[in-house]
Design a protein around this motif. Structure first.
Motif, PDB file in Angstrom:
ATOM      1  N   ALA A  18      22.197  -1.658  -4.956  1.00  0.00           N
ATOM      2  CA  ALA A  18      22.894  -2.092  -3.734  1.00  0.00           C
ATOM      3  C   ALA A  18      23.508  -3.469  -3.908  1.00  0.00           C
ATOM      4  N   LEU A  19      22.828  -4.355  -4.612  1.00  0.00           N
ATOM      5  CA  LEU A  19      23.376  -5.690  -4.868  1.00  0.00           C
ATOM      6  C   LEU A  19      24.524  -5.629  -5.869  1.00  0.00           C
ATOM      7  N   SER A  20      24.402  -4.752  -6.851  1.00  0.00           N
ATOM      8  CA  SER A  20      25.421  -4.654  -7.897  1.00  0.00           C
ATOM      9  C   SER A  20      26.735  -4.088  -7.381  1.00  0.00           C
ATOM     10  N   ASP A  21      26.637  -3.099  -6.503  1.00  0.00           N
ATOM     11  CA  ASP A  21      27.871  -2.429  -6.064  1.00  0.00           C
ATOM     12  C   ASP A  21      28.378  -2.925  -4.709  1.00  0.00           C
ATOM     13  N   GLY A  22      27.743  -3.972  -4.167  1.00  0.00           N
ATOM     14  CA  GLY A  22      28.227  -4.546  -2.916  1.00  0.00           C
ATOM     15  C   GLY A  22      27.779  -3.820  -1.679  1.00  0.00           C
TER      16      GLY A  22
ATOM     17  N   VAL B 289       9.767  -2.537  -1.249  1.00  0.00           N
ATOM     18  CA  VAL B 289      11.195  -2.368  -1.532  1.00  0.00           C
ATOM     19  C   VAL B 289      11.379  -1.529  -2.798  1.00  0.00           C
ATOM     20  N   ASP B 290      12.233  -0.533  -2.721  1.00  0.00           N
ATOM     21  CA  ASP B 290      12.623   0.235  -3.902  1.00  0.00           C
ATOM     22  C   ASP B 290      13.521  -0.679  -4.742  1.00  0.00           C
ATOM     23  N   GLU B 291      12.944  -1.273  -5.772  1.00  0.00           N
ATOM     24  CA  GLU B 291      13.651  -2.295  -6.531  1.00  0.00           C
ATOM     25  C   GLU B 291      14.871  -1.733  -7.258  1.00  0.00           C
ATOM     26  N   THR B 292      14.782  -0.500  -7.733  1.00  0.00           N
ATOM     27  CA  THR B 292      15.932   0.130  -8.390  1.00  0.00           C
ATOM     28  C   THR B 292      17.082   0.291  -7.409  1.00  0.00           C
TER      29      THR B 292
ATOM     30  N   GLY C 229       0.819  -1.209   0.000  1.00  0.00           N
ATOM     31  CA  GLY C 229       0.000   0.000   0.000  1.00  0.00           C
ATOM     32  C   GLY C 229       0.847   1.251   0.000  1.00  0.00           C
ATOM     33  N   SER C 230       0.183   2.392  -0.138  1.00  0.00           N
ATOM     34  CA  SER C 230       0.895   3.662  -0.253  1.00  0.00           C
ATOM     35  C   SER C 230       1.703   3.999   1.001  1.00  0.00           C
ATOM     36  N   GLY C 231       1.236   3.544   2.162  1.00  0.00           N
ATOM     37  CA  GLY C 231       1.926   3.884   3.407  1.00  0.00           C
ATOM     38  C   GLY C 231       3.249   3.181   3.595  1.00  0.00           C
ATOM     39  N   THR C 232       3.486   2.093   2.870  1.00  0.00           N
ATOM     40  CA  THR C 232       4.751   1.361   3.011  1.00  0.00           C
ATOM     41  C   THR C 232       5.544   1.314   1.709  1.00  0.00           C
ATOM     42  N   ARG C 233       5.094   2.033   0.698  1.00  0.00           N
ATOM     43  CA  ARG C 233       5.792   1.997  -0.590  1.00  0.00           C
ATOM     44  C   ARG C 233       7.236   2.464  -0.424  1.00  0.00           C
ATOM     45  N   HIS C 234       8.173   1.634  -0.873  1.00  0.00           N
ATOM     46  CA  HIS C 234       9.610   1.930  -0.832  1.00  0.00           C
ATOM     47  C   HIS C 234      10.089   2.239   0.587  1.00  0.00           C
TER      48      HIS C 234
END
Length: 319
Positions: free
Chosen positions: A245-249, A237-240, A207-212
């Motif tokens: 974060a996964l890509s750069d460690g 979760v902010d997928e971008t 929902g809007s209250g927990t987005r990202h």
């Protein structure tokens, strides 16, 4: 008295359809060639909706199509597919299916955590691809000594915590407020929880209250050995930011059962060796999905028999 008329916009399990047809006049919208025309022909008589996420967003405009609508019975513990506030404004009750799936989702969350840390899917592929003969599988991280933060200590969050207690790990939590009678340390913000944890398990509603809610700042606080597990909603979760974060460690790995734009999964995640990906199967066992379906039927039956819903969501609960 004629049976109440129920609309099912998208298909549900055969036993749910059969049970509703035995008790109500059920309209199967997904089977209609001209859905808009069919809706116009039946909308005035519809008193209940039986919906799942396959039905799409049940928003204020959708609710307004049914002047006699009394109840929306939603399949799933999360109900961000239904605008519950708009329903409450119109005197419409919304129900979900809590309780019956708590243990199943908690089991899956712990399994996903172990699979992510111990790299179980990767080890399976290693054997299947015949690479064992060429040398041992690389050593993995461990759950030993980890500090696990649970973001959202509701019923499922507590079930996850009980399971993790058996692993001897330290547990903390963050939620909208500190809970009485909970011995685990409470952290005031998601960032503070992440900073105090090596693993964060996300278990808050969508929902809007927990987005990202899980954003770049929180991921940075989790740190390079940190692992994120999400079994709630992809929108949390902010997928971008997670891909970056996964890509750069910035963090060490992730186990994901949910995504922002299901069933689409970013190519970057598909290519990452430090991520375990599941197709939104937290409650997806025969027994649990059957129990969820029965609760949809039971909510509609109780409402039209006794004028009460068994599991109304907070926004539409009496008092």
């Amino acid at each position: 008295m004629p049976a109440a008329q129920i609309l099912m916009p998208a298909p549900m399990a055969d036993d749910v359809v059969a049970a509703l047809e035995a008790r109500f006049t059920l309209h199967r919208l997904w089977e209609q060639d001209d859905r808009e025309g069919y809706l116009r022909s039946v909308a005035a008589d519809i008193r209940g909706l039986a919906v799942s996420t396959l039905a799409g967003r049940i928003d204020a405009a959708w609710l307004d199509r049914f002047p006699a609508l009394e109840i929306v019975a939603s399949f799933g513990v999360g109900y961000d597919n239904v605008d519950a506030s708009a329903a409450a404004d119109r005197g419409i009750v919304v129900t979900n299916t809590p309780g019956v799936l708590d243990d199943e989702v908690a089991d899956l969350a712990v399994g996903l955590l172990l699979a992510t840390l111990r790299r179980i899917p990767q080890a399976d592929r290693f054997v299947r691809e015949g690479r064992w003969a060429d040398g041992a599988f690389p050593l993995s991280p461990t759950l030993r000594g980890r500090r696990v933060g649970i973001l959202g200590l509701g019923a499922i969050g507590k079930a996850i915590a009980r399971r993790l207690d058996g692993f001897g790990v330290a547990i903390g939590y963050h939620g909208r407020s500190r809970q009485e009678g909970v011995a685990y340390p409470y952290h005031d913000t998601p960032v503070a929880l992440a900073a105090a944890s090596d693993v964060v398990v996300v278990m808050v509603p969508g929902g809007s209250g927990t987005r990202h809610l899980v954003d770049a700042e929180m991921l940075a606080a989790l740190g390079p050995d940190g692992v994120l597990i999400n079994v709630s909603r992809g929108s949390v979760v902010d997928e971008t930011a997670l891909v970056a974060a996964l890509s750069d460690g910035t963090i060490g790995g992730a186990g994901l059962d949910v995504f922002e734009n299901e069933p689409q999964v970013p190519d970057a995640l598909l290519a990452m060796p430090n991520v375990v990906l599941l197709p939104h199967i937290g409650s997806a066992s025969h027994a649990t999905r059957a129990a969820m379906g029965r609760l949809v039927v039971d909510n509609l039956t109780a409402w039209f028999d006794d004028g009460r819903a068994l599991t109304p969501v907070p926004e539409t609960s009496p008092g």
